[in-house]
Design an enzyme around this catalytic site. Structure first.
Site, PDB file in Angstrom:
ATOM      1  N   LYS A 159      25.506  41.153  -4.965  1.00  0.00           N
ATOM      2  CA  LYS A 159      25.358  41.975  -6.160  1.00  0.00           C
ATOM      3  C   LYS A 159      25.554  43.417  -5.736  1.00  0.00           C
ATOM      4  O   LYS A 159      24.921  43.904  -4.794  1.00  0.00           O
ATOM      5  CB  LYS A 159      23.960  41.799  -6.770  1.00  0.00           C
ATOM      6  CG  LYS A 159      23.794  42.535  -8.095  1.00  0.00           C
ATOM      7  CD  LYS A 159      24.654  41.922  -9.189  1.00  0.00           C
ATOM      8  CE  LYS A 159      24.502  42.696 -10.495  1.00  0.00           C
ATOM      9  NZ  LYS A 159      25.256  42.087 -11.585  1.00  0.00           N
ATOM     10  N   ARG A 191      33.318  45.347  -6.484  1.00  0.00           N
ATOM     11  CA  ARG A 191      33.396  43.922  -6.147  1.00  0.00           C
ATOM     12  C   ARG A 191      34.376  43.693  -5.000  1.00  0.00           C
ATOM     13  O   ARG A 191      34.105  42.928  -4.061  1.00  0.00           O
ATOM     14  CB  ARG A 191      33.828  43.113  -7.372  1.00  0.00           C
ATOM     15  CG  ARG A 191      32.805  43.014  -8.479  1.00  0.00           C
ATOM     16  CD  ARG A 191      33.215  41.990  -9.529  1.00  0.00           C
ATOM     17  NE  ARG A 191      34.465  42.317 -10.195  1.00  0.00           N
ATOM     18  CZ  ARG A 191      34.564  42.850 -11.412  1.00  0.00           C
ATOM     19  NH1 ARG A 191      33.470  43.127 -12.107  1.00  0.00           N
ATOM     20  NH2 ARG A 191      35.749  43.101 -11.959  1.00  0.00           N
ATOM     21  N   SER A 229      29.414  40.516  -7.703  1.00  0.00           N
ATOM     22  CA  SER A 229      29.145  40.822  -9.106  1.00  0.00           C
ATOM     23  C   SER A 229      28.585  42.231  -9.189  1.00  0.00           C
ATOM     24  O   SER A 229      27.636  42.560  -8.467  1.00  0.00           O
ATOM     25  CB  SER A 229      28.153  39.809  -9.683  1.00  0.00           C
ATOM     26  OG  SER A 229      27.846  40.083 -11.032  1.00  0.00           O
ATOM     27  N   ALA A 230      29.162  43.075 -10.035  1.00  0.00           N
ATOM     28  CA  ALA A 230      28.751  44.475 -10.126  1.00  0.00           C
ATOM     29  C   ALA A 230      27.842  44.702 -11.329  1.00  0.00           C
ATOM     30  O   ALA A 230      27.972  44.058 -12.369  1.00  0.00           O
ATOM     31  CB  ALA A 230      29.978  45.382 -10.221  1.00  0.00           C
ATOM     32  N   SER A 334      31.145  33.543 -12.246  1.00  0.00           N
ATOM     33  CA  SER A 334      31.143  35.001 -12.321  1.00  0.00           C
ATOM     34  C   SER A 334      32.572  35.513 -12.428  1.00  0.00           C
ATOM     35  O   SER A 334      33.468  35.020 -11.746  1.00  0.00           O
ATOM     36  CB  SER A 334      30.460  35.565 -11.070  1.00  0.00           C
ATOM     37  OG  SER A 334      30.586  36.966 -11.001  1.00  0.00           O
ATOM     38  N   GLY A 335      32.791  36.495 -13.280  1.00  0.00           N
ATOM     39  CA  GLY A 335      34.135  37.035 -13.485  1.00  0.00           C
ATOM     40  C   GLY A 335      34.466  38.162 -12.527  1.00  0.00           C
ATOM     41  O   GLY A 335      33.590  38.850 -12.017  1.00  0.00           O
ATOM     42  N   ALA A 337      37.344  38.400  -9.545  1.00  0.00           N
ATOM     43  CA  ALA A 337      37.407  37.814  -8.195  1.00  0.00           C
ATOM     44  C   ALA A 337      38.293  38.618  -7.262  1.00  0.00           C
ATOM     45  O   ALA A 337      39.048  38.056  -6.466  1.00  0.00           O
ATOM     46  CB  ALA A 337      37.898  36.367  -8.281  1.00  0.00           C
ATOM     47  N   GLN A 340      38.333  37.763  -3.606  1.00  0.00           N
ATOM     48  CA  GLN A 340      37.452  36.601  -3.510  1.00  0.00           C
ATOM     49  C   GLN A 340      38.302  35.364  -3.780  1.00  0.00           C
ATOM     50  O   GLN A 340      38.342  34.851  -4.884  1.00  0.00           O
ATOM     51  CB  GLN A 340      36.312  36.713  -4.515  1.00  0.00           C
ATOM     52  CG  GLN A 340      35.479  37.974  -4.338  1.00  0.00           C
ATOM     53  CD  GLN A 340      34.839  38.444  -5.616  1.00  0.00           C
ATOM     54  OE1 GLN A 340      33.929  37.802  -6.135  1.00  0.00           O
ATOM     55  NE2 GLN A 340      35.301  39.560  -6.133  1.00  0.00           N
ATOM     56  N   GLY A 345      43.099  33.354  -8.142  1.00  0.00           N
ATOM     57  CA  GLY A 345      42.234  32.213  -7.893  1.00  0.00           C
ATOM     58  C   GLY A 345      40.815  32.662  -7.654  1.00  0.00           C
ATOM     59  O   GLY A 345      40.390  33.708  -8.149  1.00  0.00           O
TER      60      GLY A 345
END
Length: 356
Positions: A159, A191, A229-230, A334-335, A337, A340, A345
């Site tokens: 986070k 992120r 996740s921000a 979680s949106g 990426a 990531q 992907g």
């Protein structure tokens, strides 16, 4: 060490009734809780205050049970339950030392490590200073978890902070420049920097070669296990490492895969097929809209929608695909990426419980 994972449904960002019931029936011991991952039903953007609200309510709940000791718990709230995604909490507990009971048998079981970075200055967000601090925190969390090899790390949840207009103004007053003055864009940069930090710590990329310009540009540099996740509710990065360790015992374990694009449900299906005798406890995944605007050669419009942010579209798509494969919409998706998983992907992990 002995770790466990319990999912708790919520009726709103401030609802702890099911959590309270789980504590009262002994399913969760507040003294053992080290982290709570949540999906809240806000927009997942800069002004999603459901995250901070949920953190406050959870902090008060655990403080009422264990007092000041509750301050050690990490709360990672991911906003946005678009589509079929169901709001919920994933409560992660860990017993250590004599409290864990019988010694480990040699089989690798779920191990959890938790660390926080220092607070960041506005001008450090989305840049190498954040990358380096996160990398250090990931290494420390791996050591704390007793995970012997990077190959045994299957999910790194981070986070991270974002830039607000107040933070940008404060930096300007000191005569320094921030990575961006677009607060929504700052979420992606934060992120991305956090994910690159995890990748550097795990040896997936050469951390020493990273520059500020790599963040959200060098898409070939990524982590297969990072999930970031921000939010505006913190100024540091909270790091939770999930892996397997021979020093841990118990029925829980974790495995991971990589989604090549937003509709790659086979990535999760392969994980389920690899562990046919185990019970699926939770799915953890990242969702992203392909930066080239295509999925398997077909044009999509997620990046062009001025009404709904692309991260919200991506969460809805990936959430629907993985809910279908797992048979359960109460999963953690979680949106955003950035770095990531491959571009377009995302990382995906599954926590299992041995039934034999």
């Amino acid at each position: 060490m002995k770790c466990s994972v319990v999912r708790i449904p919520t009726g709103s960002p401030g609802d702890v009734s099911a959590l309270r019931a789980a504590v009262e029936d002994g399913s969760i011991d507040p003294r053992d809780v080290v982290a709570v991952l949540g999906k809240t039903e806000g927009n997942g953007c800069v002004n999603d205050f459901t995250r901070g609200y949920a953190v406050r309510v959870l902090s008060d709940f655990f403080a009422s049970r264990i007092g000041e000791d509750a301050s050690r718990i990490s709360y990672v709230m991911s906003g946005g339950t678009e589509g079929v995604l169901s709001p919920h909490l994933t409560v992660i507990s860990r017993k250590s030392g004599a409290a864990a009971g019988a010694p480990a048998t040699g089989a690798k079981s779920l191990a959890i490590g938790v660390r926080h970075t220092r607070d960041f200055l506005p001008e450090e967000i989305g840049r190498t200073a954040q990358i380096e601090a996160v990398a250090d925190a990931v290494r420390e969390a791996i050591a704390e978890a007793g995970i012997a090899s990077a190959a045994d790390v299957h999910f790194v949840q981070i986070k991270c902070p974002l830039l607000t207009t107040d933070a940008v103004r404060e930096a300007k007053a000191r005569g320094v420049q921030v990575a961006t003055e677009d607060t929504y864009k700052s979420m992606g940069l934060s992120r991305g920097a956090s994910a690159l930090g995890a990748a550097a710590a795990l040896g997936e990329i050469d951390g020493a070669a990273l520059t500020d310009e790599d963040v959200c540009h060098a898409w070939e540099k990524y982590s297969e296990v990072a999930s970031t996740s921000a939010g505006s509710e913190l100024s540091c990065c909270e790091v939770i490492v999930f892996g397997n360790s021979a020093e841990s015992e118990g029925p829980f374990f974790i495995d991971h895969g990589v989604m090549k694009d937003a509709i790659d449900g086979d990535a999760l299906r392969r994980l389920l097929d690899a562990h046919p005798g185990a019970e699926l406890v939770q799915v953890l995944a990242k969702a992203e809209a392909d930066p080239d605007g295509v999925v398997r050669g077909r044009r999509h419009t997620m990046l062009n929608d001025s009404d709904i942010n692309h991260t919200r579209h991506a969460r809805a798509v990936v959430g629907g695909v993985l809910a279908y494969v797992s048979g359960d919409p109460m999963i953690y998706v979680s949106g955003g990426a950035e770095h990531q998983g491959p571009a377009g992907g995302g990382s995906v992990a599954a926590i299992f419980k041995r039934t034999e």
